[in-house]
Write a protein that holds these residues in place. Structure first.
Motif: not given
Length: 362
Positions: A83, A174, A177-178, A229, A234, A237, A240, A242-243
């Motif tokens: 990322w 994110h 995109c992550s 995204c 966001n 990342p 948060t 990560g996820k």
């Protein structure tokens, strides 16, 4: 750990059946890529590789290579390499967009058809791309072509589907995109980390696509979904971890600002078909681009037309050869987009209502 309960975030809903494979099923599926008899002398080596892949899957090693996010992030200790590299590419593209003296135009070929694979013939969309490219080049613009037919014709080209993180919470989506790459699931070689900077660097974007079953083509739709995204995603990342869905829900409920990462870029849409659906696809694409706060260049930059209407597909290229009016309409769309981009640079382009704040976010 993030205290999501104190911040009033609802717990994520669960209950769908697990997609996890057992060891036997995983190894059988992983081994299918070595079906060519030429791999047979390497069977022992492949077994060792398969065992490593199984362990990565079993342990959910999504991002095995990491480094600290560092200064400027909500959590400087957040680990992720893929990322960070994608983010740096986007930052370079952003600087290019801001500093470029010439107008930068991205032309997107939405057709999957190519003479380099099964269809055996180039697409009409690509012919339109070339017509438009000549207009932009003659007008002094820098042109980049994103040819989505490479998804079907080039080894290792992939755009994975959007996982709809935004629908869980805006902050969970994110920018960039992550979700990918995910090495434990074998979801690698994702093209989007190269595509995001193309959109960011552009001052203007022209999408040229055929109609497929009353809809946008599958390569184009894959890219569109993964660009979610860019519209409210966001940029950090680590905020948060990560996820972590609960953390993202808490952030959104505190008040999300929905950053519009492609806002203000101009667009043109050209949709062509053989029988039906061109107008609907053109309208849906234009609506999508406006919804992410890109700006229509003008009426002549949005075009839906038919080539060889209800005539044999085998002669459709011949029909396009003879349709000089349509070719000129494509040139006019390019001229309109370029004129709008130049006017924007000079400060003379006016899009009524553009400075107004939308009372409703996504």
């Amino acid at each position: 750990m993030f205290d999501w309960l104190k911040r009033g975030a609802p717990e994520p809903r669960k209950g769908m059946p697990s997609p996890r494979l057992d060891e036997q099923a995983f190894k059988r599926r992983y081994g299918e890529q070595f079906n060519d008899p030429a791999f047979e002398p390497l069977a022992a080596d492949i077994d060792r590789i398969t065992e490593v892949a199984w362990q990565a899957y079993r342990d959910s090693r999504k991002s095995p290579r990491t480094r600290k996010a560092g200064h400027g992030f909500a959590d400087p200790d957040y680990d992720r390499v893929d990322w960070l590299e994608a983010r740096q590419a986007i930052e370079r593209a952003k600087r290019m967009n801001e500093r470029s003296k010439r107008r930068r135009v991205l032309i997107v070929n939405g057709s999957p058809r190519s003479e380099h694979t099964c269809p055996g013939e180039m697409s009409k969309s690509y012919r339109f791309v070339e017509i438009a490219r000549k207009i932009f080049k003659a007008g002094g613009a820098e042109v980049e072509i994103l040819d989505l037919s490479r998804l079907a014709a080039e080894y290792g080209r992939k755009i994975y589907p959007c996982k709809a993180c935004f629908s869980t919470a805006a902050a969970l989506c994110h920018w960039p995109c992550s979700c990918y790459p995910n090495h434990s699931l074998g979801q690698t070689q994702d093209w989007m980390n190269e595509i995001y900077p193309m959109w960011v660097a552009a001052h203007a974007v022209m999408i040229i696509t055929p109609v497929h079953w009353y809809q946008a083509t599958s390569p184009l739709k894959l890219m569109m979904d993964r660009l979610v995204c860019a519209d409210g995603g966001n940029p950090d990342p680590s905020s948060t971890h990560g996820k972590e869905a609960r953390e993202a829900k808490a952030l959104e409920l505190e008040g999300w600002d929905y950053p519009r990462h492609l806002a203000g870029r101009l667009f043109s849409v050209i949709v062509h078909g053989d029988t039906e659906g061109a107008e609907n696809v053109r309208r849906s694409l234009s609506d999508w681009l406006k919804s992410i706060e890109m700006v229509p260049a003008g009426p002549k930059a949005e075009l839906d037309r038919y080539t060889g209407y209800w005539k044999p597909y085998a002669t459709s290229h011949n029909e396009l050869d003879d349709d000089m009016d349509l070719q000129e309409e494509v040139r006019n769309a390019a001229r309109t987009l370029l004129a709008a981009a130049v006017a924007r640079k000079e400060g003379t382009f006016v899009a009524a209502g553009q400075s107004l704040t939308d009372p409703r976010q996504k």
